[in-house]
Structure formats: structure tokens, C-alpha cells
Design a protein around this motif. Structure first.
Motif, PDB file in Angstrom:
ATOM      1  N   ARG A  70      43.183  55.283  27.012  1.00  0.00           N
ATOM      2  CA  ARG A  70      43.434  54.156  27.903  1.00  0.00           C
ATOM      3  C   ARG A  70      42.113  53.467  28.205  1.00  0.00           C
ATOM      4  O   ARG A  70      41.065  54.103  28.232  1.00  0.00           O
ATOM      5  N   ALA A  71      42.197  52.193  28.435  1.00  0.00           N
ATOM      6  CA  ALA A  71      41.004  51.433  28.811  1.00  0.00           C
ATOM      7  C   ALA A  71      40.558  51.870  30.202  1.00  0.00           C
ATOM      8  O   ALA A  71      41.369  52.289  31.025  1.00  0.00           O
ATOM      9  N   PRO A  72      39.267  51.789  30.476  1.00  0.00           N
ATOM     10  CA  PRO A  72      38.793  52.134  31.819  1.00  0.00           C
ATOM     11  C   PRO A  72      39.442  51.229  32.867  1.00  0.00           C
ATOM     12  O   PRO A  72      39.752  50.074  32.603  1.00  0.00           O
ATOM     13  N   VAL A  73      39.653  51.769  34.027  1.00  0.00           N
ATOM     14  CA  VAL A  73      40.265  51.029  35.123  1.00  0.00           C
ATOM     15  C   VAL A  73      39.324  49.917  35.571  1.00  0.00           C
ATOM     16  O   VAL A  73      38.106  50.102  35.642  1.00  0.00           O
ATOM     17  N   TRP A  74      39.890  48.771  35.880  1.00  0.00           N
ATOM     18  CA  TRP A  74      39.097  47.638  36.363  1.00  0.00           C
ATOM     19  C   TRP A  74      38.821  47.829  37.851  1.00  0.00           C
ATOM     20  O   TRP A  74      39.737  48.014  38.646  1.00  0.00           O
ATOM     21  N   ARG A  75      37.555  47.766  38.226  1.00  0.00           N
ATOM     22  CA  ARG A  75      37.185  47.806  39.636  1.00  0.00           C
ATOM     23  C   ARG A  75      37.425  46.428  40.256  1.00  0.00           C
ATOM     24  O   ARG A  75      37.519  45.425  39.561  1.00  0.00           O
ATOM     25  N   LYS A  76      37.519  46.390  41.570  1.00  0.00           N
ATOM     26  CA  LYS A  76      37.802  45.131  42.250  1.00  0.00           C
ATOM     27  C   LYS A  76      36.704  44.091  41.982  1.00  0.00           C
ATOM     28  O   LYS A  76      36.994  42.917  41.789  1.00  0.00           O
ATOM     29  N   THR A  77      35.453  44.517  41.926  1.00  0.00           N
ATOM     30  CA  THR A  77      34.365  43.576  41.661  1.00  0.00           C
ATOM     31  C   THR A  77      34.511  42.971  40.266  1.00  0.00           C
ATOM     32  O   THR A  77      34.243  41.782  40.072  1.00  0.00           O
ATOM     33  N   GLU A  78      34.947  43.789  39.302  1.00  0.00           N
ATOM     34  CA  GLU A  78      35.174  43.271  37.955  1.00  0.00           C
ATOM     35  C   GLU A  78      36.306  42.261  37.948  1.00  0.00           C
ATOM     36  O   GLU A  78      36.216  41.213  37.296  1.00  0.00           O
ATOM     37  N   LEU A  79      37.384  42.563  38.670  1.00  0.00           N
ATOM     38  CA  LEU A  79      38.511  41.636  38.736  1.00  0.00           C
ATOM     39  C   LEU A  79      38.113  40.317  39.379  1.00  0.00           C
ATOM     40  O   LEU A  79      38.495  39.246  38.900  1.00  0.00           O
ATOM     41  N   LEU A  80      37.341  40.401  40.450  1.00  0.00           N
ATOM     42  CA  LEU A  80      36.901  39.169  41.112  1.00  0.00           C
ATOM     43  C   LEU A  80      36.003  38.338  40.193  1.00  0.00           C
ATOM     44  O   LEU A  80      36.111  37.111  40.151  1.00  0.00           O
ATOM     45  N   ASP A  81      35.119  39.010  39.443  1.00  0.00           N
ATOM     46  CA  ASP A  81      34.275  38.289  38.491  1.00  0.00           C
ATOM     47  C   ASP A  81      35.108  37.702  37.353  1.00  0.00           C
ATOM     48  O   ASP A  81      34.870  36.574  36.918  1.00  0.00           O
ATOM     49  N   LEU A  82      36.090  38.453  36.876  1.00  0.00           N
ATOM     50  CA  LEU A  82      36.974  37.941  35.823  1.00  0.00           C
ATOM     51  C   LEU A  82      37.713  36.701  36.300  1.00  0.00           C
ATOM     52  O   LEU A  82      37.777  35.689  35.591  1.00  0.00           O
ATOM     53  N   ILE A  83      38.237  36.747  37.506  1.00  0.00           N
ATOM     54  CA  ILE A  83      38.956  35.599  38.051  1.00  0.00           C
ATOM     55  C   ILE A  83      38.013  34.416  38.243  1.00  0.00           C
ATOM     56  O   ILE A  83      38.372  33.271  37.973  1.00  0.00           O
ATOM     57  N   ALA A  84      36.781  34.686  38.675  1.00  0.00           N
ATOM     58  CA  ALA A  84      35.807  33.608  38.858  1.00  0.00           C
ATOM     59  C   ALA A  84      35.481  32.933  37.523  1.00  0.00           C
ATOM     60  O   ALA A  84      35.436  31.705  37.434  1.00  0.00           O
ATOM     61  N   VAL A  85      35.263  33.730  36.488  1.00  0.00           N
ATOM     62  CA  VAL A  85      34.955  33.173  35.164  1.00  0.00           C
ATOM     63  C   VAL A  85      36.169  32.432  34.624  1.00  0.00           C
ATOM     64  O   VAL A  85      36.057  31.321  34.105  1.00  0.00           O
ATOM     65  N   TRP A  86      37.325  33.031  34.755  1.00  0.00           N
ATOM     66  CA  TRP A  86      38.569  32.441  34.257  1.00  0.00           C
ATOM     67  C   TRP A  86      38.876  31.140  34.989  1.00  0.00           C
ATOM     68  O   TRP A  86      39.437  30.212  34.412  1.00  0.00           O
ATOM     69  N   GLY A  87      38.484  31.037  36.232  1.00  0.00           N
ATOM     70  CA  GLY A  87      38.757  29.846  37.023  1.00  0.00           C
ATOM     71  C   GLY A  87      37.794  28.698  36.792  1.00  0.00           C
ATOM     72  O   GLY A  87      38.024  27.589  37.283  1.00  0.00           O
ATOM     73  N   GLU A  88      36.709  28.930  36.059  1.00  0.00           N
ATOM     74  CA  GLU A  88      35.762  27.854  35.787  1.00  0.00           C
ATOM     75  C   GLU A  88      36.461  26.764  34.980  1.00  0.00           C
ATOM     76  O   GLU A  88      37.240  27.037  34.077  1.00  0.00           O
ATOM     77  N   GLU A  89      36.173  25.537  35.316  1.00  0.00           N
ATOM     78  CA  GLU A  89      36.865  24.403  34.691  1.00  0.00           C
ATOM     79  C   GLU A  89      36.678  24.368  33.180  1.00  0.00           C
ATOM     80  O   GLU A  89      37.612  24.062  32.442  1.00  0.00           O
ATOM     81  N   ALA A  90      35.498  24.707  32.696  1.00  0.00           N
ATOM     82  CA  ALA A  90      35.256  24.691  31.257  1.00  0.00           C
ATOM     83  C   ALA A  90      36.164  25.684  30.533  1.00  0.00           C
ATOM     84  O   ALA A  90      36.727  25.379  29.476  1.00  0.00           O
ATOM     85  N   VAL A  91      36.337  26.850  31.109  1.00  0.00           N
ATOM     86  CA  VAL A  91      37.195  27.875  30.498  1.00  0.00           C
ATOM     87  C   VAL A  91      38.650  27.448  30.579  1.00  0.00           C
ATOM     88  O   VAL A  91      39.401  27.557  29.603  1.00  0.00           O
TER      89      VAL A  91
END
Length: 118
Positions: free
Chosen positions: A7-28
């Protein structure tokens, strides 16, 4: 008996918040909207995650983004039924900031109330 898949390693909350921040960037977001096959976009997200100190590859990012979208849509669908108690999902507010204004994320419906302004 065959070996179990790792199984993939569990995502920590800080990782999820960073993922959402990157995913939310207008360019992405604009790159994701412009292409049907967007594995390159997830490569870009993965590189941004690595720059932020998280070791996640493009496939892990893709799977997690899809899972977050599913959870958000499921919560929105549950909330669209009248009489149902309010439902939420993990990081709902952050996801709503990205997906709430995205016309492709939630089907929009209009209801004619029969009332007319005079």
C-alpha cells in the motif's frame, strides 16, 4: 499464496494541504481543464510536491486528487437531498474553494419555483 501488494504510504494532513494548494493554483487548474489526458499535469503537481519537501510521484498525486474529488462530490450529493442531515468530508472547506466554483465538478440544476418578479 501470492505476495500482497504494498500500500502507498498514508498521506499526512500537511501533505494533503500542500497537494490541495498546488492543485488549486490557476496554472494547474487551467492545464487540467484544457487536456483530457492530463498525466503531465500530475507530473507537474508531483514536482511541486517534491519542491515542498514531500516524496510523492505523479501516480500517487493522481490517485489522491481523484479520491478527494470523489469524497467532495459524494458529500455534495448527500447534501442536495432535502431532509438529509448535513454531510461533509475531510478538508471540505479547502476542496470547496477549488471545486465549488468549477462548473465541471458538480452538475448545476435550476428549479423553476413558478414565482415571477413583477
Amino acid at each position: 499464496m501470492p505476495p500482497r501488494a504494498r500500500r502507498a504510504p498514508v498521506w499526512r494532513k500537511t501533505e494533503l494541504l500542500d497537494l490541495i494548494a498546488v492543485w488549486g493554483e490557476e496554472a494547474v487548474r487551467s492545464q487540467r481543464r484544457s487536456s483530457r489526458r492530463n498525466f503531465d499535469t500530475f507530473g507537474q503537481i508531483s514536482r511541486a510536491m517534491i519542491e515542498r519537501g514531500h516524496d510523492r510521484d505523479a501516480m500517487q498525486c493522481r490517485i489522491k486528487v481523484k479520491a478527494l474529488q470523489r469524497a467532495y462530490r459524494k458529500a455534495c450529493e448527500a447534501n442536495s437531498h432535502s431532509g438529509a442531515p448535513p454531510t461533509t468530508c475531510r478538508l471540505y472547506k479547502e476542496l470547496d474553494a477549488i471545486l465549488g466554483g468549477d462548473p465541471t465538478s458538480i452538475p448545476s440544476t435550476t428549479v423553476d419555483t413558478g414565482e415571477r418578479e413583477e
